[in-house]
Write a protein that holds these residues in place. Structure first.
Motif, short mmCIF file in Angstrom:
data_model
loop_
_atom_site.label_atom_id
_atom_site.label_comp_id
_atom_site.label_asym_id
_atom_site.label_seq_id
_atom_site.Cartn_x
_atom_site.Cartn_y
_atom_site.Cartn_z
N LEU A 37 0.85 -1.19 0.00
CA LEU A 37 0.00 0.00 0.00
C LEU A 37 0.88 1.24 0.00
N ARG A 38 0.74 2.06 -1.03
CA ARG A 38 1.46 3.33 -1.11
C ARG A 38 0.45 4.46 -1.20
N ARG A 39 0.90 5.65 -0.84
CA ARG A 39 0.01 6.81 -0.88
C ARG A 39 0.70 8.00 -1.54
N VAL A 40 -0.11 8.77 -2.23
CA VAL A 40 0.33 10.05 -2.79
C VAL A 40 -0.68 11.10 -2.32
N HIS A 41 -0.18 12.16 -1.71
CA HIS A 41 -1.04 13.24 -1.24
C HIS A 41 -1.22 14.27 -2.36
N PHE A 42 -2.47 14.55 -2.72
CA PHE A 42 -2.73 15.60 -3.71
C PHE A 42 -2.07 16.91 -3.29
N PRO A 43 -1.38 17.56 -4.20
CA PRO A 43 -0.88 18.90 -3.92
C PRO A 43 -2.00 19.92 -4.19
N TYR A 44 -2.94 20.00 -3.29
CA TYR A 44 -4.18 20.75 -3.53
C TYR A 44 -3.92 22.19 -3.96
N SER A 45 -2.96 22.84 -3.31
CA SER A 45 -2.67 24.24 -3.65
C SER A 45 -1.33 24.39 -4.37
N GLY A 46 -0.85 23.29 -4.96
CA GLY A 46 0.39 23.38 -5.74
C GLY A 46 1.60 22.84 -5.00
N PRO A 47 2.80 23.14 -5.50
CA PRO A 47 4.04 22.59 -4.94
C PRO A 47 4.32 22.96 -3.49
N LEU B 217 3.38 18.13 4.60
CA LEU B 217 3.37 17.37 5.86
C LEU B 217 3.53 15.89 5.58
N TYR B 218 2.73 15.37 4.64
CA TYR B 218 2.80 13.93 4.37
C TYR B 218 4.17 13.53 3.82
N VAL B 219 4.67 14.26 2.85
CA VAL B 219 5.96 13.91 2.23
C VAL B 219 7.08 13.95 3.26
N THR B 220 7.03 14.91 4.17
CA THR B 220 8.05 15.00 5.21
C THR B 220 7.96 13.81 6.17
N LEU B 221 6.76 13.50 6.64
CA LEU B 221 6.59 12.36 7.54
C LEU B 221 6.96 11.05 6.84
N GLU B 222 6.62 10.95 5.56
CA GLU B 222 6.98 9.75 4.79
C GLU B 222 8.49 9.59 4.74
N ALA B 223 9.21 10.68 4.52
CA ALA B 223 10.67 10.64 4.47
C ALA B 223 11.27 10.25 5.81
N MET B 224 10.57 10.57 6.90
CA MET B 224 11.04 10.24 8.24
C MET B 224 10.56 8.88 8.71
N GLY B 225 9.75 8.20 7.90
CA GLY B 225 9.22 6.90 8.29
C GLY B 225 8.13 6.98 9.33
N ALA C 168 4.85 8.52 8.58
CA ALA C 168 3.56 8.84 7.98
C ALA C 168 2.47 7.88 8.45
N GLU C 169 2.76 6.59 8.42
CA GLU C 169 1.75 5.60 8.83
C GLU C 169 1.39 5.76 10.30
N GLU C 170 2.39 6.05 11.12
CA GLU C 170 2.18 6.19 12.56
C GLU C 170 1.26 7.36 12.89
N LEU C 171 1.35 8.45 12.13
CA LEU C 171 0.64 9.67 12.50
C LEU C 171 -0.57 10.00 11.63
N SER C 172 -0.78 9.27 10.55
CA SER C 172 -1.85 9.66 9.62
C SER C 172 -3.22 9.71 10.28
N GLN C 173 -3.60 8.70 11.06
CA GLN C 173 -4.92 8.72 11.69
C GLN C 173 -5.04 9.89 12.65
N LYS C 174 -3.97 10.20 13.37
CA LYS C 174 -3.99 11.34 14.29
C LYS C 174 -4.19 12.65 13.52
#
Length: 223
Positions: free
Chosen positions: A81-91, A98-106, A108-114
């Motif tokens: 399972l992979r995820r891509v967050h829409f860039p709603y307001s652009g780059p 937030l998602y890309v940063t948490l994903e890079a830190m490993g 994202a899965e831990e904090l997404s529900q929160k």
């Protein structure tokens, strides 16, 4: 970008006249469609990639999240399972950042529900407020100095700049949207419309059944 929209009244009327189709036997161009150009996946062996396009700010993504997480755990080693967050307001979209940063830190899965709970239940504006994001991650056990370092890193900013291209490649216009094995495309909106499901909780519990069938279809093609 646009959110998934449910035509509840229309679906309710249609449901009275049309029999419910089995989600275990999804129909092409109804419950799902096919990408005109299949995309490479990041799943190895006989595993099937399931790619979700989502947004933290999207209430339907929030409703699907627990069902999708539980489904992925049931599937175990069958799927990636992979995820891509829409860039709603652009780059510089804060939610995607937030998602890309948490994903890079490993994390994202831990904090997404929160994060979903913070936005949709506690009404904290994490989706468009950088300082609120920093306060939130610090309060939830993330090293803030490290988070800010990764947030501003070349790799994260590069990935942010590429998000619009990724969305365009997959021809995705709604959230949430799921791509199975780089070729089968489905969403709660498609499934709800195809099967005349007006009730969102029922719909979100139906999505995993369609995913089961599409994953099985993808696995059969790998034999």
């Amino acid at each position: 970008m646009r959110f998934l929209r449910f035509a509840l009244a229309a679906a309710s009327l249609a449901a009275a006249a049309t029999a419910f189709a089995s989600p275990t036997d999804p129909r092409l161009n109804a419950d799902y469609t096919m990408l005109a150009q299949p995309q490479p996946t990041q799943a190895s062996g006989k595993k099937v990639e399931v790619l979700e396009f989502f947004m933290y700010r999207c209430p339907h993504c929030a409703a699907l999240e627990p069902e999708l997480e539980a489904w992925a755990k049931r599937q175990g080693d069958n799927v990636v399972l992979r995820r891509v967050h829409f860039p709603y307001s652009g780059p510089k979209d804060p939610g995607a950042h937030l998602y890309v940063t948490l994903e890079a830190m490993g994390k994202a899965e831990e904090l997404s529900q929160k994060i979903f709970d913070a936005i949709h239940k506690q009404r904290i504006r994490l989706d468009n407020n950088e300082q609120a994001i920093f306060d939130f991650v610090a309060k939830n056990g993330v090293d803030l100095a490290k988070f800010k370092e990764v947030w501003s890193s070349f790799s994260v900013l590069t990935k942010m700049n590429r998000l619009n291209s990724v969305v365009s490649t997959y021809k995705v216009e709604t959230a949430p949207t799921l791509i199975i094995d780089g070729k089968y495309v489905t969403s709660p909106g498609d499934i709800g419309q195809a099967n005349h499901i007006a009730d969102e909780p029922t719909l979100m519990k139906t999505v995993p059944q369609v995913l089961d069938a599409l994953v099985a279809k993808a696995k059969a093609s790998k034999k």
